[in-house]
Scaffold this active site. Structure first.
Site, short mmCIF file in Angstrom:
data_model
loop_
_atom_site.label_atom_id
_atom_site.label_comp_id
_atom_site.label_asym_id
_atom_site.label_seq_id
_atom_site.Cartn_x
_atom_site.Cartn_y
_atom_site.Cartn_z
N GLU B 60 8.63 5.84 4.74
CA GLU B 60 8.72 4.48 5.50
C GLU B 60 10.15 4.76 6.21
OE1 GLU B 60 7.40 4.56 2.59
OE2 GLU B 60 5.46 3.47 3.03
N HIS B 127 1.46 -5.23 -3.83
CA HIS B 127 0.36 -5.52 -2.60
C HIS B 127 0.27 -6.92 -2.51
CE1 HIS B 127 -0.64 -1.35 -4.23
NE2 HIS B 127 -1.05 -0.99 -3.04
#
Lengths: 433, 324
Positions: B60, B127
């Protein structure tokens, strides 16, 4: 550059044994030769084989250096591509780099600097000769000790001085300090941030952006033996390797990350060996030898411009001052300073130029006087320039149309043009509904 | 028939911007041949090629750093985060590299960082999060949280055209649950502007993203008992639309702030402070917060249901506030 070889049994130029993978597992994987060999070219004319370790005694814990520090000083390696004129230019940049930092130290002592001062003493060859290998369309992202590379890239000592004095006319208008400035429009320089390794993916992205516009360029940045411990260093270099982007990463192994010796940062013998694990070429140079630095960076930049991907270059040298001006570096064993002081990059290049008669003593005096004069004028201007207007503090948090954003290198490729724009997958394939 | 989902609105928005402007490109994990974990970029690689739909390693910081680097060469990258829960991995790049670039050295960073956030789909602690406030606290960023398909499409287009780094939170609960007819022609929705999603006279409820629909559902029920809720959808959290917030408070004099993000340090505290600054004299009751609990997002459905704000919470608090 590094070669992958399955046959060569020759040791590297520095006498090190080539690296081996585990023969048994390689054989199990069907590699009939049973082993793989990699070489990392080492352009140095000597090898520095010392270690620094922590030693506890009645006086407390301190660092101690072990190994042979008696080797004679090596000569400068003759460059395969630099002309005498270019060598002289690099020499002048290095002088300007050092003398500018001496001027900054004086300004600090006079109380004119806001905050600290960072030095690249002993590292001028690496900063200046590497940036000298760039073309105008290439990119540079300097670290804190690469103030010399900013000069080569077209900034003046005045810019750096005004940064340290937080002046209104500094490249950041007083918003940031030191070498923390850049130029996205003209000079293609990305400003560093204080955290380490973050410029690596950024320079990979610069190369990606240029490639999307049909140009392969070289994007040069640096990391230290300390900074290379960060995760983003891995992420950025691996991304560049996978995408074959024209990143040129110089690992400036200056033996100290603040007060921590490089032996406490990593276990590989040479950080250039990391290149093998990324699947890219690596090389080792003497970071105090401007000609070596230039030649290897030049080759890496050419490789980048051919679209062949990134290169990892380890430049060996020593940080000859503390982390910043407040730090007397008393933790550094004195023999290390003595060893590296003899390898001063500027004194050796000066000797090299004088011996070859590319520079006469008189020309040298004139050149030094010219640098001094330039710095004095810059110092005078910087000292007498105003501090920023506090009312400007809130300005420019956002770009509200003050910059026009357009591709620097040309119209990006539009894409293959196939496809209708309708989704091809059904909803069944979706993660978490 | 309402035809375009929230997800499809985002997809169309990015697609149209890529058609319109060759300097727009996408990068992220699994976005190419696979089309992304939620299929937002499904079909993009066929149309725009692997040069403009770049599949990346699972890295990322590299994705955001490379997006910024590409923007320095004059491009407009759209970086996908597979889940916004993973944005912490790139926190330094976003908050120190991108957010400060224009202020420090005059380099605009026209980068969009987009991806799914939010709960209600039993995604568990990694999530389901709403990490928007980490970024609302960072000057130099813009933070966008659309709640409708129309806004999702219009705001992603504005984000791509913006010269600043925009963090674009897509609520994954809404991806395929809400649909509406969208205009055929090109349109944008301005960043930094809230919207009155329902007009009402009795009290205001200020919210965004999936909670917009909780507020609207509660408003329907409350209307039947004579309580008229004004529902304000913030749409952008940074910069906040101060005027819209003050206007609704002046109109109804009572306000509830509702969000799915956890309570402490959520935008409700900032909005309450802002009301204090702009419209204190107009208040006829306490500012009420309805938020998730100060816990990680739990996985098991009964736990997550307890954690998230519900229509019943809004109805209860609205009745209480109305009585002031």
């Amino acid at each position: 550059m590094a070669k992958k070889s399955s046959t060569s049994k020759k040791a590297g130029a520095n006498g090190r044994r080539p690296l081996k993978s585990a023969p048994k597992s390689a054989a199990r994987n069907g590699n009939l030769s049973g082993e793989r060999r990699y070489t990392i070219p080492d352009y140095r004319l000597e090898s520095f084989d010392c270690a620094v370790r922590q030693v506890a005694s009645d006086d407390g814990v301190r660092y101690e250096v072990t190994g042979d520090l008696s080797a004679p000083v090596p000569p400068i390696r003759e460059s395969k591509s630099l002309s005498p004129r270019q060598c002289l230019e690099i020499y002048r940049w290095m002088l300007l780099n050092r003398k500018m930092e001496q001027a900054l130290e004086n300004l600090y002592k006079q109380g004119k600097v806001v905050g600290g001062v960072y030095f690249g003493l002993g590292q001028e060859a690496c900063s200046c000769a590497s940036a000298y290998a760039l073309c105008p369309e290439d990119w540079l992202a300097p670290m804190i000790r690469n103030q010399g590379s900013l000069l080569v890239r077209g900034f003046s000592a005045r810019d750096v001085m005004m940064q340290y004095m937080a002046k209104a006319g500094s490249p950041t208008f007083g918003k940031d300090a030191s070498s923390h400035f850049g130029d996205q429009q003209k000079r293609n320089v990305c400003a560093p941030i204080s955290t380490l390794g973050d410029l690596i993916p950024v320079m990979a992205g610069v190369a990606l952006g240029a490639r999307l516009q049909g140009r392969n360029i070289a994007a040069l940045t640096y990391i230290g033996d300390g900074g290379q411990s960060t995760g983003v260093t891995y992420e950025g270099l691996n991304f560049a390797a996978v995408q074959k982007l024209g990143l040129v990463l110089i690992v400036e192994n200056n033996l100290w990350g603040y007060s921590t010796p490089s032996d406490m940062q990593f276990r590989v013998k040479d950080l250039a060996e990391r290149a093998i694990a990324y699947g890219i070429p690596g090389a080792i140079v003497d970071g105090t030898d401007a000609c070596q630095v230039y030649d290897v960076v030049h080759d890496a930049c050419e490789r980048a411009r051919r679209g062949e991907g990134p290169t990892l270059i380890e430049a060996k040298m020593m940080r000859m001052k503390g982390h910043a001006i407040h730090d007397a570096a008393e933790y550094v064993p004195k023999p290390l300073f003595e060893y590296w002081r003899k390898r001063d990059p500027i004194a050796r290049l000066e000797k090299f130029l004088l011996e070859r008669k590319w520079l006469t003593a008189k020309q040298n005096e004139e050149l030094i006087a010219g640098v001094d004069g330039e710095l004095e004028a810059d110092r005078e201007f910087a000292v007498n320039s105003p501090m920023p207007d506090p009312e400007k503090t809130p300005q420019n948090v956002y770009c509200d149309g003050c910059h026009e954003i357009k591709p620097k290198y040309g119209v990006p490729k539009a894409g293959s043009g196939k496809g209708s724009g309708k989704p091809k997958q059904g909803e069944a394939a979706v993660h978490l509904r | 028939m309402a035809s375009t989902s929230y997800l499809e609105g985002i997809r169309q928005g990015i697609w149209e911007e890529m058609e319109r402007d060759p300097s727009v490109f996408c990068l992220g994990e699994d976005i190419g041949i696979y089309g992304g974990a939620f299929k937002v970029t499904d079909g993009f690689i066929e149309r725009f090629g692997p040069e403009r739909v770049v599949d990346t390693p699972i890295a990322e910081s590299a994705i955001v750093g490379a997006a910024f680097g590409a923007s320095l060469t004059g491009l407009r990258p759209v970086a996908e985060f597979q889940f916004m829960d993973f944005i912490g991995c790139a926190f330094n790049q976003i908050t120190n590299m991108l957010a400060k670039a224009h202020y420090r050295w005059g380099a605009p960073a026209p980068v969009v960082i987009r991806g799914p956030s939010g709960g209600g789909v039993h995604g568990g602690p990694f999530h389901s999060q709403n990490p928007e406030m980490y970024f609302v606290h960072t000057p130099g960023l813009k933070v966008v949280c659309p709640g409708t398909a129309y806004d999702a499409k219009g705001l992603i287009k504005s984000a791509i055209r913006d010269n600043n780094p925009v963090i674009f939170f897509e609520h994954k609960f809404l991806y395929r649950r809400i649909k509406e007819d969208l205009p055929a022609e090109d349109y944008t929705v301005p960043i930094g502007k809230a919207r009155v999603a329902r007009q009402g006279r009795d009290l205001s409820i200020i919210t965004y993203a999936a909670m917009l629909h909780v507020a609207l559902e509660a408003a329907e029920i409350l209307a039947k008992e004579g309580i008229e809720l004004e529902v304000v959808d913030l749409r952008t959290l940074l910069p906040l639309d101060r005027e819209a917030i003050a206007t609704t408070v002046r109109h109804t004099n009572k306000v509830i702030i509702l969000h799915e993000d956890t309570r402490t340090g959520g935008i409700a505290g900032e909005v309450a402070a802002l009301i204090n600054e702009e419209a204190f004299d107009d208040l006829d009751g306490p500012i009420v917060r309805i938020t998730s609990r100060d816990t990680p997002v739990p996985f098991s459905p009964p736990l997550e249901d307890y954690f998230l704000p519900k229509v019943a919470d809004v109805i209860r608090e609205a009745r209480r506030l109305k009585s002031y």
